[in-house]
Design an enzyme around this catalytic site. Sequence first.
Site, mmCIF file in Angstrom:
data_model
loop_
_atom_site.group_PDB
_atom_site.id
_atom_site.type_symbol
_atom_site.label_atom_id
_atom_site.label_comp_id
_atom_site.label_asym_id
_atom_site.label_seq_id
_atom_site.Cartn_x
_atom_site.Cartn_y
_atom_site.Cartn_z
ATOM 1 N N ASP A 1 -15.502 -36.366 -25.466
ATOM 2 C CA ASP A 1 -16.766 -37.079 -25.709
ATOM 3 C C ASP A 1 -17.416 -37.458 -24.380
ATOM 4 O O ASP A 1 -18.108 -38.473 -24.293
ATOM 5 C CB ASP A 1 -16.558 -38.311 -26.591
ATOM 6 N N HIS B 1 -14.978 -31.782 -27.987
ATOM 7 C CA HIS B 1 -16.153 -32.669 -28.213
ATOM 8 C C HIS B 1 -16.773 -32.981 -26.853
ATOM 9 O O HIS B 1 -16.249 -33.813 -26.106
ATOM 10 C CB HIS B 1 -15.724 -33.964 -28.916
ATOM 11 N N HIS C 1 -13.735 -38.440 -32.166
ATOM 12 C CA HIS C 1 -13.469 -39.626 -31.331
ATOM 13 C C HIS C 1 -13.003 -40.829 -32.139
ATOM 14 O O HIS C 1 -13.672 -41.851 -32.199
ATOM 15 C CB HIS C 1 -14.683 -39.978 -30.459
ATOM 16 N N ARG D 1 -25.840 -32.099 -22.408
ATOM 17 C CA ARG D 1 -27.282 -32.365 -22.236
ATOM 18 C C ARG D 1 -28.040 -31.073 -21.898
ATOM 19 O O ARG D 1 -27.592 -29.978 -22.182
ATOM 20 C CB ARG D 1 -27.535 -33.444 -21.169
ATOM 21 N N HIS E 1 -19.361 -37.935 -36.997
ATOM 22 C CA HIS E 1 -19.400 -39.219 -36.278
ATOM 23 C C HIS E 1 -19.148 -40.281 -37.346
ATOM 24 O O HIS E 1 -20.030 -40.600 -38.126
ATOM 25 C CB HIS E 1 -20.743 -39.441 -35.570
ATOM 26 N N LEU F 1 -19.725 -45.198 -27.946
ATOM 27 C CA LEU F 1 -19.600 -45.310 -29.401
ATOM 28 C C LEU F 1 -18.707 -44.203 -29.919
ATOM 29 O O LEU F 1 -18.806 -43.069 -29.427
ATOM 30 C CB LEU F 1 -20.983 -45.239 -30.056
ATOM 31 N N LYS G 1 -22.514 -30.717 -36.948
ATOM 32 C CA LYS G 1 -22.240 -32.116 -36.628
ATOM 33 C C LYS G 1 -23.027 -33.046 -37.525
ATOM 34 O O LYS G 1 -24.243 -32.910 -37.659
ATOM 35 C CB LYS G 1 -22.627 -32.365 -35.155
ATOM 36 N N HIS H 1 -20.571 -33.463 -24.539
ATOM 37 C CA HIS H 1 -22.028 -33.530 -24.381
ATOM 38 C C HIS H 1 -22.390 -32.990 -23.006
ATOM 39 O O HIS H 1 -21.949 -33.533 -21.988
ATOM 40 C CB HIS H 1 -22.527 -34.980 -24.480
HETATM 41 C C1 NCD Z 1 -22.699 -40.010 -27.171
HETATM 42 C C2 NCD Z 1 -23.943 -39.570 -26.378
HETATM 43 O O1 NCD Z 1 -24.299 -40.248 -25.402
HETATM 44 O O2 NCD Z 1 -24.521 -38.540 -26.726
HETATM 45 N N1 NCD Z 1 -22.398 -41.363 -26.824
HETATM 46 C C3 NCD Z 1 -21.216 -41.996 -26.993
HETATM 47 O O3 NCD Z 1 -21.134 -43.186 -26.737
HETATM 48 N N2 NCD Z 1 -20.142 -41.368 -27.397
HETATM 49 C C4 NCD Z 1 -22.939 -39.809 -28.630
HETATM 50 C C5 NCD Z 1 -21.696 -39.935 -29.466
HETATM 51 O O4 NCD Z 1 -20.812 -39.084 -29.436
HETATM 52 O O5 NCD Z 1 -21.586 -40.930 -30.203
HETATM 53 ZN ZN ZN Z 2 -20.016 -37.574 -28.688
#
Ligand code: NCD
Ligand code: ZN
Length: 347
Positions: free
Chosen positions: A247, A13, A174, A17, A136, A219, A99, A15
């Site tokens: 995450d 998992h 998560h 960007r 999520h 989150l 997702k 991110h």
């Molecule tokens: C994630 C994000 O910033 O893309 N933020 C987070 O707090 N985990 C999105 C997510 O996985 O909820």
């Molecule tokens: Zn995430």
Amino acid sequence: MNELTIRQPDDWHLHLRDGAMLDAVAGFSARQCGRAIIMPNLVPPVTTVAEANAYRDRVLAAVGPAHDFQPLMTLYLTDQTTAAEIEQAANDPHIHAVKLYPAGATTNSENGVTDPLAIDSVLGALERTGLPLLVHGEVVDPAVDIFDREAVFIERVLSPMLERYPELKVVMEHITTAQAVAFVRSQGDRLGATITAHHLMFNRNAMLAGGIRPHYYCLPILKREKHREALLEAAVDPSGKFFMGTDSAPHPKGAKESACGCAGAFTAPVAVELYAQVFDQLGALDRLEAFTSLNGPRFYGLPVNERRLKLERRSQTVPAPVSAGDDTVVPFLSGESIDWTATLLDE
Ligand code: NCD
Ligand code: ZN
């Protein structure tokens, strides 16, 4: 134990960007992990097979030739996603999951699904094809307390969904509560869960006691200590149902350190070290490799990595803020000392 060598981890998992942020952060994950499930919550989101493959090319370009890193792509479900798109995704070699963001649940989830139990044709296509659904797991009902949103999601959405689709493969992403741990354990092997390093390390006091610390805001939100303790038990659980998903979610410094700060912790620079520290403190370093490197591939039906990663009990300072175009991104625990140092070994 002062040193251990494990199979190279994967991040289930992540991110990364896009644009300058992608260029700034991709190398951190590629330095440690063989593969990562790449989250599709870009602006606009990655909703089609064609967009996912174009994004994959940008990720590979950002990683560069120095690392052998495989981005495992995902699609972002919307109310408009069709069963045909799911069938196409299931047949695409680069797409490994889809997702589900309940609309409004988290960062860039505005285009998510309004009613997760109403997307029957998509869920049916997922069940038929075996493509995993990554969830999520938080309700967006404003009447539900933010600390209860995960537990209520299990009751209102996840449990009925799994009953209606007995073969649907799901990862609860998560997880942060004892209720989630118990629920994942109560179901068969078609339900797995990822756990972040920060939810294993900290309870909500880290974010709120003695001053509000926006870099701990993510989150699902950090919970109370008894939930962290349940997550620790899950991480070392021999069931194989729980695996590493950082995450890691970078945001510009100004968007975190703000009167209305964004959710997300940028843990990628020292992700494996943070997990090692947690397992070490539990006296469970012998369970680390299953969590970081074996359970995830088994769930996704992929081979384990052949490369090895060495972890040494050698303290290091978490890297300083990194520039990303005109912005700066602050690693989680930046400037603090951690106990372990990871080195990827040559093949
Ligand atoms: C994630 C994000 O910033 O893309 N933020 C987070 O707090 N985990 C999105 C997510 O996985 O909820
Ligand atoms: Zn995430």
